[in-house]
Each structure stands twice: as structure tokens, then as C-alpha cells.
Design a protein around this motif. Structure first.
Motif: not given
Length: 357
Positions: A39-45
Motif C-alpha cells: 500500500l502506498p502512502g505514509s506509515p499512518g495511512v
């Protein structure tokens, strides 16, 4: 009769529920790992998406507990999970391999070539000088080879994680003393490290590296400290040539259509097997093609190694590390290649075959 049927039905219901629960748990686990690795995106996402997926899956897993008391709630839980699963699978199927990422330096280029009869010109042959397992002085070269001078094929297995797991490389030797090694490798991005689990979840593409032995074998034996074994493989002159050309065809294929690496089905051993199988049809499928640390025993059993000696003798003679460590990098490629083959038995000509049923 009624007394015996009821317990049987009850047992079958329990068994059916258990199978469904196991399948659901496996699906939840697969989805969690897919989200974690891709899943792409920040660790929070990523963490938030993981939490929602696991929550929906957990509620669906518990739905049978309130099936009788609250059937509508149980149905809603199952429907929510199905919707989440369909969404996840659609996203997963949409992931496609690419050739235009920010690659790690040692896999940044792809092999290309031109061919005129027996003469082949290879571009982007790797000849790095490795200082540590992570740092090297890069050299990418253009080299020419004459396939009519191809006189030997060697299989190299490099053990990096126990006796069952090894990296497989194939090296071609020429009459002039030069050797060229082909290695099917994961194509990591600059900030990535290898992960067996990630190899199941589209984390890496595949790359075919053509390299000098003083680079790719020295890296494993001298720099990383892996145990490296070299075995001469018995192939006819025609089969040696076909295998070399098969590697070039594979390089063409990967440039035109990038592919994901898969730890189980598309790795350094299975891809080589698929090429050899086209040259020597009928070779048996075997668990040792997956547990690549045992690949030498497989090749020995199908007649691909020197059969006049036990396999353990070939293994002892083929251990290149002590000889490799005696040759400094600046001694040159040919000196390194001669040293690692000192004492290695040569297979008898055209010996690889498909065993009789």
C-alpha cells in the motif's frame, strides 16, 4: 441409526465451521501482508488501513457467534467483509511491475545485446568492485563474446540462510579463459532490502544480471561471507549455446515486459529451470527446485554432474571460499576464475538427461 447420524452431522458442522474459520483467518492474514508490503502512502495511512481491514475481518470471523440472536447483524458483518475483500483484490490485481523506479545501484541497469551469428555484444555487464556488502565502486561495461568458443557451463549455489536456501547462478566459460555469470535477482528500489515475505507480495521486480565473476561471486564468497559452491555441469556444445541464448531471450523479455519476483514460483532457480527444460525436455519437477540449497543433489540425480565421484566429494572440491579469499581483487578476473575452479571435477560432456520413468 438415528443415534449414530446426529453425532456425525454435528461433527461435520463443526468441521465445516472450522474450515471456514481457517480460510477466513488466512484471507485476513493475506490481506494484512498485502497492505503492509504494497500500500502506498505514509506509515499512518498504512497502519490505519491495516486497522480497518483487521477490524472488518475480525467482526466477520465472530459473526457466527450471534447468528441466531442477531442474524441481520451477522449478515451485515459478512457483507462488509466481502465488500472490503473485493476492493482489496481489485487493488491487488491492479498492481503492475515497472522498469522505471529509483533502483538500487547494483540492479539499476538491464542487460541488452546485439548478435551477428556467433558474435554477441553485451551492454551493461556488471563489474563492480565491492568494498562492503552495501558499497561498491560501480563499473558497467560492454563486452563481446564468441559463442563458438563457449566450452563450459558451471552452476554456482551460494548459501545465505541455512542449508535449504541458496542463490543459484550460472557461469559460462570461454576458450580464451573469460567467464560470464548470469544471475536472476530481485530488482530492489534504492531504499529496499530483500525480504522473503515481501517476495510473495509483489514487493520486487525481477532483473537479469550479467556480471564478471570477480564481481558477483567475490561479493558472495569474500564480502558477504556466504558459503559458495561451484559445480561443472555436463551439457553438449549445442545445449550450452542454447542456454546462453535463452538468457539473452530472458533479458529481452524482461526489458519488454517487466515481471514481479515471486519467492516460490518466479525466482533464481525456477526461472533457470524453465529455460533448461526447453533445452532438455522432460526434466522432473522436484521440491529441490524450490528448496534451492538442495539443487546440486537434484542435478546430480538427473546426471548433470560428474557421476564418477560421490556428490559429497564434488561439494568439497566445489567450495570456492578458501581459494577465492587468496586472490586479491586487483589480480584480475581470469586469475580469480582459475583459482575458484582449481580441483573442481569436470562433468563428462553430454550428460544431463531426463530420467527414465
Amino acid at each position: 441409526m438415528a443415534f449414530s447420524v446426529r453425532p456425525t452431522r454435528r461433527l461435520l458442522r463443526i468441521l465445516g465451521r472450522s474450515v471456514r474459520a481457517i480460510a477466513l483467518i488466512a484471507t485476513i492474514g493475506w490481506g494484512a501482508l498485502a497492505i503492509h508490503f504494497e500500500l502506498p502512502g505514509s506509515p499512518g495511512v498504512v497502519i490505519s488501513t491495516l486497522a480497518v481491514w483487521c477490524l472488518v475481518g475480525g467482526i466477520a470471523l465472530l459473526a457466527p457467534l450471534w447468528q441466531r440472536a442477531r442474524p441481520h447483524l451477522a449478515l451485515a458483518a459478512r457483507c462488509s467483509f466481502v465488500i472490503a475483500l473485493v476492493t482489496l483484490v481489485a487493488w491487488w490485481q491492479g498492481l503492475t511491475p515497472r522498469n522505471d523506479r529509483d533502483w538500487a545501484p547494483d540492479v539499476a541497469r538491464q542487460l541488452s545485446y546485439e548478435r551477428e551469428g556467433d558474435r554477441v555484444t553485451l551492454h551493461d555487464v556488471r563489474d563492480f568492485e565491492w568494498h562492503t556488502p552495501e558499497t561498491a565502486t560501480p563499473h558497467w561495461e560492454t563486452r563481446e563474446y564468441d559463442l563458438s568458443q563457449l566450452d563450459r557451463v558451471d552452476m554456482i549455489v551460494s548459501y545465505w540462510m541455512g542449508p535449504a536456501i541458496a542463490h543459484t547462478l550460472i557461469s559460462f566459460g570461454f576458450d580464451d579463459g573469460r567467464h560470464l555469470t548470469f544471475s536472476v535477482e530481485i530488482r530492489r528500489e534504492r531504499d529496499e532490502t530483500f525480504s522473503i515475505s515481501g517476495g510473495f507480495f509483489k514487493q520486487f521486480e525481477v532483473n537479469l544480471i550479467a556480471a564478471d565473476e570477480n564481481d558477483i561471486l567475490r561479493l558472495r564468497s569474500n564480502v558477504r561471507g556466504e558459503d559458495v559452491y561451484l559445480y561443472n555441469v555436463g551439457l553438449s556444445p549445442a545445449a550450452r549455446r542454447e542456454l546462453f541464448l535463452a538468457y539473452l531471450d530472458e533479458a529481452d523479455r524482461l526489458r519488454a515486459a517487466p515481471a514481479f519476483y515471486n519467492t516460490l514460483t518466479s525466482n533464481c532457480t525456477t526461472i533457470v529451470f524453465d529455460m533448461v527444460d526447453k533445452i532438455v525436455p522432460g526434466l522432473p519437477r522436484d521440491i529441490r527446485l524450490i528448496l534451492s540449497g538442495y539443487l546440486p543433489a537434484y542435478v546430480y540425480d538427473i546426471g548433470g554432474l560428474d557421476s564418477s565421484h560421490p556428490l559429497e566429494f564434488l561439494r568439497q572440491r566445489g567450495h570456492i571460499n578458501p581459494r577465492a579469499r587468496q586472490i586479491p581483487y586487483n589480480a584480475g578476473s581470469e586469475a580469480f576464475s582459475r583459482a575458484i575452479r582449481d580441483g573442481v571435477p569436470v562433468a563428462d560432456g553430454e550428460t544431463v538427461h531426463a530420467p527414465s520413468p
